[in-house]
Design an enzyme around this catalytic site. Structure first.
Site, PDB file in Angstrom:
ATOM      1  N   LYS A 100       0.711   7.265   9.716  1.00 23.29           N
ATOM      2  CA  LYS A 100       2.117   6.855   9.829  1.00 23.29           C
ATOM      3  C   LYS A 100       3.018   7.837   9.081  1.00 23.29           C
ATOM      4  CE  LYS A 100       0.874   2.013  10.375  1.00 23.29           C
ATOM      5  NZ  LYS A 100       0.809   0.695   9.735  1.00 23.29           N
ATOM      6  N   HIS A 137      -5.506  -4.540  -3.570  1.00 31.45           N
ATOM      7  CA  HIS A 137      -6.216  -5.593  -2.854  1.00 31.45           C
ATOM      8  C   HIS A 137      -5.860  -6.974  -3.383  1.00 31.45           C
ATOM      9  CE1 HIS A 137      -8.940  -2.057  -3.054  1.00 31.45           C
ATOM     10  NE2 HIS A 137      -9.130  -2.332  -1.781  1.00 31.45           N
TER      11      HIS A 137
END
Length: 117
Positions: free
Chosen positions: A62, A104
C-alpha cells in the site's frame, strides 16, 4: 521526505486458517529467513508472526502504491525481527529507508510501513 505510507489490519485466525488449509501458503508469504524465525515459535506467537508478516507486506504494498501483485510480491519483501523483537525490513525494492511497525491483540494484527527518501 515520505514517499509512501501503508497501514493494514488483519485477523490472526484468518491467516492461520489459510496456512492450515493450504500447505504452500507459508512459503508463498514468507522468505526463507522469515520462515527460519517462524519455525522457532509456537502456538499463538507463531500465528501472530505469520499474520504480522502477511500484514506488514500488505502495508508495504500500500505504501508502494500498488498492492500485492505484479509490481511487488510477498517474496520481494523480507522483514525480520531484530534481537529486541522489532521488525526490520531487510529486503525490498525501495532504495530509501523503510520504517516498519507491528502490534497485536489476541485477535488482530495492525501494521504500518513508511517509505522515506
Amino acid at each position: 521526505m515520505i514517499k509512501g505510507l501503508g497501514i493494514d489490519i488483519t485477523e490472526i485466525a484468518r491467516v492461520k486458517e489459510m496456512a492450515d488449509k493450504h500447505p504452500g501458503y507459508i512459503a508463498k508469504v514468507m522468505t526463507p529467513g522469515e520462515i527460519e524465525q517462524y519455525e522457532k515459535l509456537r502456538n499463538q506467537r507463531a500465528a501472530e508472526y505469520l499474520a504480522g508478516r502477511w500484514s506488514l507486506k500488505e502495508s508495504y504494498s500500500k505504501a508502494w502504491g500498488t498492492g500485492i501483485g505484479k509490481e511487488v510480491g510477498f517474496q520481494d519483501i523480507e522483514i525480520l525481527n531484530n534481537e529486541l523483537g522489532a521488525p526490520v525490513v531487510t529486503k525490498s525494492p525501495f532504495d530509501g529507508k523503510v520504517h516498519a511497525s507491528v502490534s497485536h491483540t489476541g485477535e488482530l494484527v495492525m501494521t504500518e510501513i513508511i517509505l522515506e527518501n
